[in-house]
Design a protein around this motif. Sequence first.
Motif, mmCIF file in Angstrom:
data_model
loop_
_atom_site.group_PDB
_atom_site.id
_atom_site.type_symbol
_atom_site.label_atom_id
_atom_site.label_comp_id
_atom_site.label_asym_id
_atom_site.label_seq_id
_atom_site.Cartn_x
_atom_site.Cartn_y
_atom_site.Cartn_z
ATOM 1 N N ALA A 177 62.349 32.396 -12.491
ATOM 2 C CA ALA A 177 62.754 31.029 -12.145
ATOM 3 C C ALA A 177 62.854 30.154 -13.383
ATOM 4 N N LEU A 178 61.893 30.261 -14.273
ATOM 5 C CA LEU A 178 61.908 29.432 -15.476
ATOM 6 C C LEU A 178 63.061 29.811 -16.405
ATOM 7 N N THR A 179 63.430 31.073 -16.405
ATOM 8 C CA THR A 179 64.600 31.490 -17.167
ATOM 9 C C THR A 179 65.861 30.833 -16.612
ATOM 10 N N ARG A 180 65.974 30.747 -15.272
ATOM 11 C CA ARG A 180 67.108 30.052 -14.665
ATOM 12 C C ARG A 180 67.157 28.599 -15.133
ATOM 13 N N ALA A 181 65.995 27.965 -15.182
ATOM 14 C CA ALA A 181 65.946 26.567 -15.624
ATOM 15 C C ALA A 181 66.425 26.428 -17.063
ATOM 16 N N LEU A 182 65.975 27.324 -17.930
ATOM 17 C CA LEU A 182 66.309 27.213 -19.346
ATOM 18 C C LEU A 182 67.734 27.656 -19.644
ATOM 19 N N GLU A 183 68.301 28.494 -18.791
ATOM 20 C CA GLU A 183 69.715 28.822 -18.944
ATOM 21 C C GLU A 183 70.582 27.593 -18.681
ATOM 22 N N ALA A 184 70.168 26.782 -17.713
ATOM 23 C CA ALA A 184 70.928 25.572 -17.393
ATOM 24 C C ALA A 184 70.682 24.464 -18.410
ATOM 25 N N ASP A 185 69.448 24.370 -18.909
ATOM 26 C CA ASP A 185 69.100 23.345 -19.899
ATOM 27 C C ASP A 185 68.072 23.937 -20.867
ATOM 28 N N PRO A 186 68.520 24.478 -22.001
ATOM 29 C CA PRO A 186 67.599 25.138 -22.941
ATOM 30 C C PRO A 186 66.475 24.252 -23.453
ATOM 31 N N GLY A 187 66.600 22.942 -23.292
ATOM 32 C CA GLY A 187 65.557 22.058 -23.790
ATOM 33 C C GLY A 187 64.663 21.490 -22.706
ATOM 34 N N TYR A 188 64.738 22.018 -21.493
ATOM 35 C CA TYR A 188 63.992 21.403 -20.391
ATOM 36 C C TYR A 188 62.487 21.612 -20.603
ATOM 37 N N SER A 189 61.760 20.517 -20.780
ATOM 38 C CA SER A 189 60.372 20.589 -21.276
ATOM 39 C C SER A 189 59.415 21.204 -20.269
ATOM 40 N N MET A 190 59.573 20.915 -18.975
ATOM 41 C CA MET A 190 58.655 21.485 -17.990
ATOM 42 C C MET A 190 58.755 23.005 -17.978
ATOM 43 N N ALA A 191 59.983 23.539 -18.059
ATOM 44 C CA ALA A 191 60.163 24.987 -18.076
ATOM 45 C C ALA A 191 59.539 25.594 -19.325
ATOM 46 N N HIS A 192 59.703 24.934 -20.469
ATOM 47 C CA HIS A 192 59.094 25.428 -21.705
ATOM 48 C C HIS A 192 57.568 25.434 -21.604
ATOM 49 N N LEU A 193 57.000 24.379 -21.051
ATOM 50 C CA LEU A 193 55.541 24.287 -20.918
ATOM 51 C C LEU A 193 54.995 25.443 -20.081
ATOM 52 N N LEU A 194 55.627 25.689 -18.932
ATOM 53 C CA LEU A 194 55.135 26.737 -18.035
ATOM 54 C C LEU A 194 55.388 28.129 -18.608
ATOM 55 N N MET A 195 56.546 28.327 -19.246
ATOM 56 C CA MET A 195 56.826 29.629 -19.856
ATOM 57 C C MET A 195 55.823 29.926 -20.963
ATOM 58 N N HIS A 196 55.478 28.913 -21.740
ATOM 59 C CA HIS A 196 54.472 29.081 -22.792
ATOM 60 C C HIS A 196 53.129 29.486 -22.180
ATOM 61 N N ALA A 197 52.752 28.841 -21.085
ATOM 62 C CA ALA A 197 51.479 29.160 -20.437
ATOM 63 C C ALA A 197 51.458 30.600 -19.930
ATOM 64 N N ILE A 198 52.557 31.040 -19.335
ATOM 65 C CA ILE A 198 52.616 32.402 -18.804
ATOM 66 C C ILE A 198 52.573 33.428 -19.929
ATOM 67 N N HIS A 199 53.358 33.200 -20.973
ATOM 68 C CA HIS A 199 53.415 34.162 -22.070
ATOM 69 C C HIS A 199 52.098 34.255 -22.823
ATOM 70 N N HIS A 200 51.307 33.181 -22.798
ATOM 71 C CA HIS A 200 50.024 33.196 -23.490
ATOM 72 C C HIS A 200 48.859 33.420 -22.534
ATOM 73 N N LEU A 201 49.188 33.921 -21.321
ATOM 74 C CA LEU A 201 48.176 34.351 -20.351
ATOM 75 C C LEU A 201 47.209 33.234 -19.976
ATOM 76 N N VAL A 202 47.728 32.023 -19.882
ATOM 77 C CA VAL A 202 46.892 30.894 -19.464
ATOM 78 C C VAL A 202 46.758 30.930 -17.942
ATOM 79 N N PRO A 203 45.541 30.907 -17.403
ATOM 80 C CA PRO A 203 45.393 30.901 -15.947
ATOM 81 C C PRO A 203 45.860 29.577 -15.352
#
Length: 393
Positions: A308-334
Amino acid sequence: MTTESPDSPESPFPPASRPQLLLGSTEDILGAVPYLLGFHPAESLVVIGLTGGLPRSRLHLTVRWDLPLASGGLGGIVPLFRKEDVTQVVMVGYGPGPLVTPAIDEAGALFRGGGLTVVDALRVEDGRYWSYGCARTDCCPVEGVPYERRATVVAAEAILHGLVAWPDRQALERSVDPVTGSARVAMREATGRLMAELSGRLAGCRDADELAVEFVAEGVARVREAIATCASGGRLDDDQAARLGLDLAVIRIRDEAWALVTDDGHDAHLKLWHDLTRRLEPRFVPPAASLLGLVAWRRGDSALAGVALTRALEADPGYSMAHLLMHAIHHLVPPHALNDRMPSPEELDQEMGSPKMAWLLPMAALLEEPGGPAHDATTGFLAQLSARFWRSL
């Protein structure tokens, strides 16, 4: 479309509201993995983290990496497990031996060196499994042990509780693809009607701050109504869906939806934001897709969250909420690490204050489609906001 590179693991954190699956055998573990991940894995290393002591250990989280592992791809996993009170792990590698064995060896050494107990290490290929910890040919033959991939008690229990396992990751990705055909035509027409209606409202605006107050109040109400509709088994019609897509471009309205996500309301939110992610016109997708990612992550489905977050960033590569959540997932943040910091709707009002004209700028910018019905009115509105902004300096 993919959501991670080999060094970006997926880590589902099952919340307390998710069903507890009883895993009493190797076949149970293998039957559960696709439902823990959301799809049947291939060429993957999956590590299941357990808390408590044998024989009553509890599954706490599951992490997946693409194979082959990138250099340093396992970094950070041991500190995460310690923080989450994981004491034991089960490793499962999917694929041929030359691909899986090096990853199992590397991960096993890392976990043992970190004081974790490796309960079992398995390789799975073509409906058979092998145990790296068993040398007995009577229970672990050289040709592997056949097992049923889908028709297991654990699989039936998972399905009964609403868990889904897509055939593969590509099928999961397709599950959030945009609607096509007559459904796409209908949404495009509904969006065009609402853009023209809103352009007239902007053109007749005499007080941008007053319009902002009205727009935000109406949008917040529509968010709550949409969630209630989905909670009662309903679905937004095309006009309602398109209008909510316009509303979500205003950060305060989007954050209302974010603040309303609760562990006991995941189903309604998941249904709503999944539906809008597929139906909205591309430039209106990022807020809905980010909210879908948020809900999926909170319910322990990091694979869907990443898609889902990839879909968001494909539409808007700078969308901050998607970046925040993707960062959390990739860094294994609960998820709870972020949940605890999200203010309530009432706190949002206190922190952000009364709506202002500047709040409408993202929405107005999205309406500014050259040659479209809203272009002239929106351009004028943006010019009005810009002029008022400079006069306020």
